[in-house]
Write an enzyme that holds these catalytic residues in place. Structure first.
Site, PDB file in Angstrom:
ATOM      1  N   TYR A   8       4.067  -8.797  -3.131  1.00 40.58           N
ATOM      2  CA  TYR A   8       2.906  -8.131  -2.540  1.00 40.58           C
ATOM      3  C   TYR A   8       2.387  -7.039  -3.451  1.00 40.58           C
ATOM      4  O   TYR A   8       3.047  -6.666  -4.437  1.00 40.58           O
ATOM      5  CB  TYR A   8       3.255  -7.570  -1.156  1.00 40.58           C
ATOM      6  CG  TYR A   8       4.123  -6.327  -1.177  1.00 40.58           C
ATOM      7  CD1 TYR A   8       5.472  -6.383  -1.523  1.00 40.58           C
ATOM      8  CD2 TYR A   8       3.581  -5.078  -0.873  1.00 40.58           C
ATOM      9  CE1 TYR A   8       6.253  -5.245  -1.548  1.00 40.58           C
ATOM     10  CE2 TYR A   8       4.361  -3.935  -0.895  1.00 40.58           C
ATOM     11  CZ  TYR A   8       5.697  -4.020  -1.227  1.00 40.58           C
ATOM     12  OH  TYR A   8       6.464  -2.893  -1.262  1.00 40.58           O
ATOM     13  N   LYS A  33       8.072  -6.708  -7.240  1.00 36.41           N
ATOM     14  CA  LYS A  33       7.549  -6.171  -5.982  1.00 36.41           C
ATOM     15  C   LYS A  33       7.634  -7.243  -4.902  1.00 36.41           C
ATOM     16  O   LYS A  33       6.642  -7.858  -4.492  1.00 36.41           O
ATOM     17  CB  LYS A  33       6.113  -5.675  -6.171  1.00 36.41           C
ATOM     18  CG  LYS A  33       5.685  -4.707  -5.071  1.00 36.41           C
ATOM     19  CD  LYS A  33       4.509  -3.888  -5.510  1.00 36.41           C
ATOM     20  CE  LYS A  33       3.897  -3.096  -4.382  1.00 36.41           C
ATOM     21  NZ  LYS A  33       4.797  -2.145  -3.741  1.00 36.41           N
ATOM     22  N   GLU A  71      14.639   5.963  -7.085  1.00 35.63           N
ATOM     23  CA  GLU A  71      13.254   6.126  -6.602  1.00 35.63           C
ATOM     24  C   GLU A  71      13.298   6.262  -5.090  1.00 35.63           C
ATOM     25  O   GLU A  71      14.366   6.258  -4.481  1.00 35.63           O
ATOM     26  CB  GLU A  71      12.398   4.932  -7.030  1.00 35.63           C
ATOM     27  CG  GLU A  71      12.852   3.613  -6.444  1.00 35.63           C
ATOM     28  CD  GLU A  71      11.962   2.425  -6.826  1.00 35.63           C
ATOM     29  OE1 GLU A  71      10.788   2.643  -7.179  1.00 35.63           O
ATOM     30  OE2 GLU A  71      12.461   1.295  -6.752  1.00 35.63           O
TER      31      GLU A  71
HETATM   32  N1  PMP Z   1       8.754   2.191  -5.611  1.00 35.55           N
HETATM   33  C1  PMP Z   1       8.788   1.444  -4.492  1.00 35.55           C
HETATM   34  C2  PMP Z   1      10.106   0.928  -4.008  1.00 35.55           C
HETATM   35  C3  PMP Z   1       7.601   1.165  -3.803  1.00 35.55           C
HETATM   36  O1  PMP Z   1       7.619   0.407  -2.686  1.00 35.55           O
HETATM   37  C4  PMP Z   1       6.379   1.718  -4.261  1.00 35.55           C
HETATM   38  C5  PMP Z   1       5.097   1.508  -3.521  1.00 35.55           C
HETATM   39  N2  PMP Z   1       4.739   0.185  -3.420  1.00 35.55           N
HETATM   40  C6  PMP Z   1       6.388   2.478  -5.442  1.00 35.55           C
HETATM   41  C7  PMP Z   1       7.598   2.699  -6.087  1.00 35.55           C
HETATM   42  C8  PMP Z   1       5.127   3.054  -6.019  1.00 35.55           C
HETATM   43  O2  PMP Z   1       4.355   2.056  -6.623  1.00 35.55           O
HETATM   44  P1  PMP Z   1       2.770   2.178  -6.734  1.00 35.55           P
HETATM   45  O3  PMP Z   1       2.479   3.489  -7.400  1.00 35.55           O
HETATM   46  O4  PMP Z   1       2.376   1.018  -7.559  1.00 35.55           O
HETATM   47  O5  PMP Z   1       2.226   2.121  -5.340  1.00 35.55           O
END
Ligand code: PMP
Length: 285
Positions: free
Chosen positions: A33, A149, A182
């Site tokens: 996604y 993702k 994270e």
């Molecule tokens: N890490 C994880 C586990 C996430 O789900 C997200 C958000 N989708 C992010 C980091 C940040 O990614 P982005 O800046 O592309 O939204």
């Protein structure tokens, strides 16, 4: 106004938007996604999100459902039909519908594509940013391929729920070395007392966030020093500031970790500045 979703080639009312119970997304979370921010009815950094989607699909050997520019048109159309001015657009691609069997379905099985969009409340988000959010730590328990993702988000769901139950808004995973990887749905950052921004390298343990990547470019342009390296929850608690990045939150200040205040317990000046400046460095389409 009724909401509209795109499902496998059709724009349908939300109540009619459905996929088969044998969709591999439903059966195995066998899909990927993307979430893009929408501002002024325009997509933020869609091209980067699209490229990451292609990479995720490639790593899982899911066929690309359509070229990126066609997918971009669908996203814009869903945003337009839902009259989203400020909010998010969500895109999901799964390996498609097939009789349940763990191994890949027959070649030629078409991937499923779903796109939805919804408005968010900018005032509410700004209020949250003015207050900052609380973070709790949580043991890293995800598979090593968090760079993909994937819609397999059960560990993230449990970590986010643990945060909520402790009165916090985000959980920071801590790996077996004792380092923060994270957040459950965001990348983690701290600011050292001498003003350097620190975030873990995208090589291991994190999803390479698009907001993170754009912010790294913003830091260079603003001549703010960057260190891509791991940090511990202790270093974060002792830091001048902390914040998270994600497409849904841009730069969101963090004011405490496991109940211990960071700095004076208020959003830090660099996080505030980066939040204000971010869209100067983002791409609108
Ligand atoms: N890490 C994880 C586990 C996430 O789900 C997200 C958000 N989708 C992010 C980091 C940040 O990614 P982005 O800046 O592309 O939204």
């Amino acid at each position: 106004m009724s909401r509209i979703a795109y499902v496998n080639g059709r724009y349908v009312a939300m109540r009619d938007a459905s996929v088969s119970v044998e969709d591999r997304g439903y059966q195995f979370a066998d899909g990927v996604y993307e979430v893009c921010e929408v501002r002024g009815g325009r997509l933020i950094d869609w091209l980067r999100h699209g490229k990451r989607l292609q990479r995720s699909l490639g790593e899982l050997r899911i066929v690309e459902p359509m070229p990126l520019n066609a997918l971009g048109l669908v996203l814009h159309e869903v945003v337009r039909r839902n009259r989203v001015h400020y909010g998010i657009v969500y895109l999901q691609v799964t390996r498609g519908v097939a009789r349940r069997d763990h191994a890949f379905p027959a070649p030629g099985t078409r991937p499923s594509v779903v796109v939805t969009a919804r408005n968010a409340n900018p005032e509410k988000n700004e209020k949250t940013a003015l207050e900052g959010i609380k973070v709790v730590t949580f043991p890293e328990n995800r598979w090593p391929r968090v760079d993909i993702k994937s819609t397999s988000l059960l560990p993230n769901v449990l970590a986010k729920q643990a945060a909520r139950e402790q009165g916090a808004q985000e959980a920071w995973y801590v790996d077996s070395n004792g380092d923060v990887t994270e957040g459950s749905s965001s990348n983690a950052w701290i600011v050292t007392k001498d003003g350097r921004a620190v975030t873990r390298s995208a090589e291991t343990g994190i999803l390479p966030g698009i907001t993170r990547a754009v912010l790294i470019e913003a830091l260079a342009a603003l001549q703010i020093k960057l260190e891509e390296r791991p940090f511990t929850p202790q270093e974060a608690t002792d830091a001048a500031e902390a914040f998270i990045t994600a497409a849904t939150m841009i730069v969101m200040p963090v004011v405490s970790i496991d109940g211990r205040a960071i700095g004076d317990g208020k959003p830090g000046p660099l996080a505030r500045r980066l939040r204000e400046q971010f869209h100067r460095f983002a791409t609108f389409s």
